[in-house]
Write a protein that holds these residues in place. Structure first.
Motif, PDB file in Angstrom:
ATOM      1  N   PHE A  59      -6.965  -3.236  -3.240  1.00  0.00           N
ATOM      2  CA  PHE A  59      -7.867  -3.990  -4.105  1.00  0.00           C
ATOM      3  C   PHE A  59      -8.022  -3.338  -5.469  1.00  0.00           C
ATOM      4  CE2 PHE A  59     -12.366  -4.780  -5.508  1.00  0.00           C
ATOM      5  CZ  PHE A  59     -12.157  -6.094  -5.912  1.00  0.00           C
ATOM      6  N   LEU A  60      -8.328  -2.041  -5.504  1.00  0.00           N
ATOM      7  CA  LEU A  60      -8.527  -1.340  -6.765  1.00  0.00           C
ATOM      8  C   LEU A  60      -7.578  -0.158  -6.869  1.00  0.00           C
ATOM      9  CD1 LEU A  60     -12.426  -1.192  -7.176  1.00  0.00           C
ATOM     10  CD2 LEU A  60     -10.812  -2.325  -8.715  1.00  0.00           C
ATOM     11  N   MET A  61      -6.955  -0.023  -8.035  1.00  0.00           N
ATOM     12  CA  MET A  61      -6.071   1.100  -8.323  1.00  0.00           C
ATOM     13  C   MET A  61      -6.325   1.573  -9.738  1.00  0.00           C
ATOM     14  SD  MET A  61      -3.153  -1.142  -6.703  1.00  0.00           S
ATOM     15  CE  MET A  61      -4.396  -2.414  -6.874  1.00  0.00           C
ATOM     16  N   ILE A  62      -6.025   2.838  -9.997  1.00  0.00           N
ATOM     17  CA  ILE A  62      -6.197   3.393 -11.339  1.00  0.00           C
ATOM     18  C   ILE A  62      -5.006   4.283 -11.655  1.00  0.00           C
ATOM     19  CG2 ILE A  62      -7.501   5.427 -10.567  1.00  0.00           C
ATOM     20  CD1 ILE A  62      -9.231   5.072 -13.107  1.00  0.00           C
ATOM     21  N   SER A  63      -4.579   4.263 -12.897  1.00  0.00           N
ATOM     22  CA  SER A  63      -3.457   5.100 -13.303  1.00  0.00           C
ATOM     23  C   SER A  63      -3.897   6.558 -13.413  1.00  0.00           C
ATOM     24  CB  SER A  63      -2.894   4.619 -14.642  1.00  0.00           C
ATOM     25  OG  SER A  63      -3.877   4.706 -15.663  1.00  0.00           O
ATOM     26  N   LYS A  64      -2.940   7.461 -13.365  1.00  0.00           N
ATOM     27  CA  LYS A  64      -3.239   8.892 -13.414  1.00  0.00           C
ATOM     28  C   LYS A  64      -3.976   9.264 -14.687  1.00  0.00           C
ATOM     29  CE  LYS A  64      -1.001  13.407 -12.828  1.00  0.00           C
ATOM     30  NZ  LYS A  64       0.305  14.098 -12.619  1.00  0.00           N
ATOM     31  N   ASP A  65      -3.613   8.627 -15.821  1.00  0.00           N
ATOM     32  CA  ASP A  65      -4.300   8.928 -17.083  1.00  0.00           C
ATOM     33  C   ASP A  65      -5.599   8.139 -17.248  1.00  0.00           C
ATOM     34  OD1 ASP A  65      -3.449   6.353 -17.629  1.00  0.00           O
ATOM     35  OD2 ASP A  65      -2.080   6.910 -19.242  1.00  0.00           O
ATOM     36  N   GLU A  66      -5.937   7.322 -16.235  1.00  0.00           N
ATOM     37  CA  GLU A  66      -7.182   6.541 -16.173  1.00  0.00           C
ATOM     38  C   GLU A  66      -7.292   5.483 -17.274  1.00  0.00           C
ATOM     39  OE1 GLU A  66     -10.450   9.358 -16.021  1.00  0.00           O
ATOM     40  OE2 GLU A  66     -10.224   9.513 -13.848  1.00  0.00           O
ATOM     41  N   ARG A  67      -6.188   5.109 -17.881  1.00  0.00           N
ATOM     42  CA  ARG A  67      -6.237   4.098 -18.945  1.00  0.00           C
ATOM     43  C   ARG A  67      -5.957   2.695 -18.427  1.00  0.00           C
ATOM     44  NH1 ARG A  67      -3.513   5.757 -24.479  1.00  0.00           N
ATOM     45  NH2 ARG A  67      -4.647   3.852 -24.991  1.00  0.00           N
ATOM     46  N   ASN A  68      -5.384   2.590 -17.232  1.00  0.00           N
ATOM     47  CA  ASN A  68      -5.108   1.292 -16.631  1.00  0.00           C
ATOM     48  C   ASN A  68      -5.823   1.174 -15.294  1.00  0.00           C
ATOM     49  OD1 ASN A  68      -3.233  -0.065 -18.470  1.00  0.00           O
ATOM     50  ND2 ASN A  68      -1.826   1.597 -17.969  1.00  0.00           N
ATOM     51  N   ASN A 125       0.829  -1.201   0.000  1.00  0.00           N
ATOM     52  CA  ASN A 125       0.000   0.000   0.000  1.00  0.00           C
ATOM     53  C   ASN A 125       0.868   1.257   0.000  1.00  0.00           C
ATOM     54  OD1 ASN A 125      -2.131  -1.761   0.204  1.00  0.00           O
ATOM     55  ND2 ASN A 125      -2.748  -1.147   2.269  1.00  0.00           N
ATOM     56  N   GLU A 126       1.951   1.213   0.750  1.00  0.00           N
ATOM     57  CA  GLU A 126       2.830   2.375   0.864  1.00  0.00           C
ATOM     58  C   GLU A 126       3.466   2.728  -0.486  1.00  0.00           C
ATOM     59  OE1 GLU A 126       2.853  -0.225   2.902  1.00  0.00           O
ATOM     60  OE2 GLU A 126       1.970   0.719   4.677  1.00  0.00           O
ATOM     61  N   GLU A 127       3.893   1.716  -1.226  1.00  0.00           N
ATOM     62  CA  GLU A 127       4.490   1.971  -2.538  1.00  0.00           C
ATOM     63  C   GLU A 127       3.466   2.551  -3.502  1.00  0.00           C
ATOM     64  OE1 GLU A 127       7.269  -0.675  -4.506  1.00  0.00           O
ATOM     65  OE2 GLU A 127       7.301  -1.917  -2.697  1.00  0.00           O
ATOM     66  N   ILE A 128       2.252   2.051  -3.431  1.00  0.00           N
ATOM     67  CA  ILE A 128       1.196   2.564  -4.311  1.00  0.00           C
ATOM     68  C   ILE A 128       0.900   4.018  -3.983  1.00  0.00           C
ATOM     69  CG2 ILE A 128      -1.242   2.340  -4.930  1.00  0.00           C
ATOM     70  CD1 ILE A 128      -0.915  -0.687  -4.370  1.00  0.00           C
ATOM     71  N   GLU A 129       0.741   4.321  -2.703  1.00  0.00           N
ATOM     72  CA  GLU A 129       0.408   5.682  -2.286  1.00  0.00           C
ATOM     73  C   GLU A 129       1.555   6.652  -2.559  1.00  0.00           C
ATOM     74  OE1 GLU A 129      -0.630   4.884   1.752  1.00  0.00           O
ATOM     75  OE2 GLU A 129      -2.758   4.550   1.294  1.00  0.00           O
ATOM     76  N   ALA A 130       2.777   6.152  -2.613  1.00  0.00           N
ATOM     77  CA  ALA A 130       3.937   7.012  -2.867  1.00  0.00           C
ATOM     78  C   ALA A 130       4.154   7.248  -4.359  1.00  0.00           C
ATOM     79  CB  ALA A 130       5.197   6.397  -2.252  1.00  0.00           C
ATOM     80  N   ASN A 131       3.483   6.473  -5.200  1.00  0.00           N
ATOM     81  CA  ASN A 131       3.659   6.592  -6.643  1.00  0.00           C
ATOM     82  C   ASN A 131       2.668   7.601  -7.210  1.00  0.00           C
ATOM     83  OD1 ASN A 131       3.495   5.981  -9.569  1.00  0.00           O
ATOM     84  ND2 ASN A 131       4.867   4.305  -9.039  1.00  0.00           N
ATOM     85  N   GLU A 132       3.169   8.653  -7.834  1.00  0.00           N
ATOM     86  CA  GLU A 132       2.306   9.719  -8.332  1.00  0.00           C
ATOM     87  C   GLU A 132       1.498   9.307  -9.555  1.00  0.00           C
ATOM     88  OE1 GLU A 132       4.744  13.100  -9.040  1.00  0.00           O
ATOM     89  OE2 GLU A 132       5.137  13.481  -6.901  1.00  0.00           O
ATOM     90  N   GLU A 133       1.832   8.171 -10.171  1.00  0.00           N
ATOM     91  CA  GLU A 133       1.134   7.733 -11.375  1.00  0.00           C
ATOM     92  C   GLU A 133      -0.029   6.792 -11.081  1.00  0.00           C
ATOM     93  OE1 GLU A 133       1.797   8.912 -14.444  1.00  0.00           O
ATOM     94  OE2 GLU A 133       3.170  10.239 -13.378  1.00  0.00           O
ATOM     95  N   VAL A 134      -0.195   6.404  -9.818  1.00  0.00           N
ATOM     96  CA  VAL A 134      -1.228   5.432  -9.449  1.00  0.00           C
ATOM     97  C   VAL A 134      -2.029   5.958  -8.266  1.00  0.00           C
ATOM     98  CG1 VAL A 134      -1.686   3.049  -8.738  1.00  0.00           C
ATOM     99  CG2 VAL A 134       0.262   3.539 -10.216  1.00  0.00           C
ATOM    100  N   THR A 135      -3.340   5.743  -8.305  1.00  0.00           N
ATOM    101  CA  THR A 135      -4.214   6.141  -7.201  1.00  0.00           C
ATOM    102  C   THR A 135      -4.901   4.906  -6.631  1.00  0.00           C
ATOM    103  OG1 THR A 135      -4.650   8.291  -8.214  1.00  0.00           O
ATOM    104  CG2 THR A 135      -6.193   7.547  -6.517  1.00  0.00           C
ATOM    105  N   LEU A 136      -4.839   4.750  -5.316  1.00  0.00           N
ATOM    106  CA  LEU A 136      -5.493   3.645  -4.629  1.00  0.00           C
ATOM    107  C   LEU A 136      -6.960   4.009  -4.395  1.00  0.00           C
ATOM    108  CD1 LEU A 136      -5.245   0.910  -3.154  1.00  0.00           C
ATOM    109  CD2 LEU A 136      -4.556   2.182  -1.108  1.00  0.00           C
ATOM    110  N   LEU A 137      -7.867   3.163  -4.871  1.00  0.00           N
ATOM    111  CA  LEU A 137      -9.299   3.460  -4.820  1.00  0.00           C
ATOM    112  C   LEU A 137     -10.051   2.679  -3.754  1.00  0.00           C
ATOM    113  CD1 LEU A 137     -10.184   3.559  -8.631  1.00  0.00           C
ATOM    114  CD2 LEU A 137      -9.502   5.449  -7.139  1.00  0.00           C
ATOM    115  N   ALA A 138      -9.592   1.489  -3.431  1.00  0.00           N
ATOM    116  CA  ALA A 138     -10.280   0.663  -2.438  1.00  0.00           C
ATOM    117  C   ALA A 138      -9.291  -0.319  -1.842  1.00  0.00           C
ATOM    118  CB  ALA A 138     -11.446  -0.085  -3.073  1.00  0.00           C
ATOM    119  N   LEU A 139      -9.448  -0.586  -0.549  1.00  0.00           N
ATOM    120  CA  LEU A 139      -8.533  -1.489   0.121  1.00  0.00           C
ATOM    121  C   LEU A 139      -9.216  -2.210   1.263  1.00  0.00           C
ATOM    122  CD1 LEU A 139      -6.091   0.457   2.461  1.00  0.00           C
ATOM    123  CD2 LEU A 139      -8.154   1.472   1.490  1.00  0.00           C
ATOM    124  N   SER A 140      -8.577  -3.269   1.717  1.00  0.00           N
ATOM    125  CA  SER A 140      -9.076  -4.082   2.817  1.00  0.00           C
ATOM    126  C   SER A 140      -8.011  -4.175   3.893  1.00  0.00           C
ATOM    127  CB  SER A 140      -9.426  -5.488   2.312  1.00  0.00           C
ATOM    128  OG  SER A 140      -9.538  -6.405   3.385  1.00  0.00           O
TER     129      SER A 140
END
Length: 302
Positions: A220-229, A199-214
């Protein structure tokens, strides 16, 4: 609107019994609309089950969807007949000059192997690079999500002390994101994997946004900054009995399989599991097809 799949595909009979709206090519061609073309890279060993899982969700939206199936040429599955692959599947070499509105990359039972040691890793990298310019939006599932996080954003995976298997409660981090429109603040989803991402690596990455977690199952769900992935580490596409089938399979092999968490009533494998994720699974796929594929893809690719 229906999903358009070949008449002879075995998944068709399953979906028809469930009253999923499907049609054949002749009828689809008579409709004066532009269908969405979705390519599924099916990396799962039991391909026919995965076909039914995904097409069940793709066929429950107001959009007409044409589905194409692809397998890796650098690895031949041992759990599906060659005739099934030849009749219903294509390879990357055959589609690399085409454009698709959406791509789904499934999970695969290779998560305990280093990415670079997976036999088809180089081919998968080529497919993911191709998708940058030839696909409007890509949905990555389970190991497919971990592969995307590693390939695109340098976020690795790590082994878990025991398999993450069961139905876990998740919290939405940002309800304003289009992908999560209509979601409850808390929802359930299946997981089945031996590895996780930080989770920490995801939150530290400016190109990825964490959307849902457990709290138990992690991101659980992540989306790229350009919303294509879009990356989903669990298995919203699983049907009611899939985790039970995996558990019974492992038990039959003599493995030390743990009972999936929060799955069987009273944690007793003799009891029929209850599906608590179906509505959110349909909602996620509907939101993906509408907001990230249909609303974004060009009417004519050029």
């Amino acid at each position: 609107m229906p999903i358009n799949i070949p008449k002879q595909l075995p998944a068709r009979e399953i979906l028809e019994k469930e009253n999923i709206f499907i049609m054949d090519t002749d009828r689809a061609n008579m409709q004066d609309i532009r269908p969405l073309n979705i390519l599924i890279l099916n990396l799962m060993p039991e391909k026919e089950k995965t076909e039914a899982h995904l097409m069940r969700l793709l066929g429950n939206t107001p959009l007409q969807v044409n589905v194409s199936l692809m397998y890796t040429a650098t690895y031949e599955s041992k759990n599906v007949s060659r005739s099934h692959l030849e009749q219903f599947y294509t390879t990357f070499e055959e589609v690399k000059n085409r454009r698709y509105d959406g791509l789904i990359i499934t999970g695969a039972p290779v998560e305990q192997i280093a990415f670079e040691s997976v036999s088809y890793w180089e081919e998968l990298q080529s497919i993911m690079d191709w998708a940058k310019t030839n696909v409007t939006s890509t949905l990555h599932i389970c190991w497919g999500a971990q592969a995307a996080l590693y390939h695109y954003y340098g976020i690795g995976k790590y082994g878990l002390p025991q398999k993450c298997s069961g139905i876990y409660k998740h919290s939405v981090t940002d309800p304003t994101v289009k992908l999560l429109r209509g979601f409850d603040e808390e929802f359930y989803a299946p997981h089945s994997r031996h590895t996780d991402v930080s989770n920490e690596e995801i939150e530290a990455n400016e190109e990825v946004t964490l959307l849902a977690l457990s709290p138990e199952a992690g991101a659980f769900l992540m989306i790229s900054k350009d919303e294509r992935n879009i990356m989903m580490t669990g298995h919203f596409e699983y049907d009611t009995h899939t985790l039970a089938e995996e558990y019974n399979r492992d038990m039959a092999k003599g493995l030390e399989a743990q009972v999936p968490v929060n799955y069987f009533p009273d944690d007793n494998p003799a009891n029929r599991p209850v599906n608590r994720w179906r509505s959110h699974a349909h909602l996620l796929f509907s939101n993906w097809l509408n907001y990230y594929v249909y609303q974004e893809t060009p009417y004519e690719w050029n």
